[in-house]
Write an enzyme that holds these catalytic residues in place. Sequence first.
Site: not given
Length: 183
Positions: A155-157
């Site tokens: 999700a962060y990436s």
Amino acid sequence: MSAYQGRFAGRTAVVTGGASGLGKASAARIVAEGGKVVLWDLNPEALKAAAEDVGATHVVALDVSDADAVAAAAEESNKALGRIDILVASAGITGATTPVHEFPIDSWKRVVDINLNGVFYCSRAIVPYMLANSYGRIVNVASVAGKEGNPNASAYSASKAGVIGFTKSLGKELAGKGVIANS
């Protein structure tokens, strides 16, 4: 005396995620070099402490994933500063650190809402003030994770990759209008 002393003299900035980390450090640097800053952050207590630490002109406690709250904060910040020259969109979270097949859906949505949608909402709300003055500088904080992808941080990436692509699009839209966007 720093070579950059006074670099932000007469300039105003909104810094999201301004209560800690890169946001707080960016705000401190802008103020130290002569600018005025409004800090935006979700945590009201940390926001108040950060404002005192960096010498912020004003603070707004809000969730950048709330488009209406961001629009209201932009209007309030423009009034507090008299104009908005700079946006540093630094608010962000990492979310769960787990493989994709185990990644909690609610964590995925929250990361994307803050890290990507929040950047969009902030630009959408602040760019009109910049265009009215034919001047603006936007810094959307991304990450190498958005270029390379980090394991167990999908999700962060993905959200940071979105910030990079969004910023490229925004920069091209604003080219020649006195407003520059970078990530």
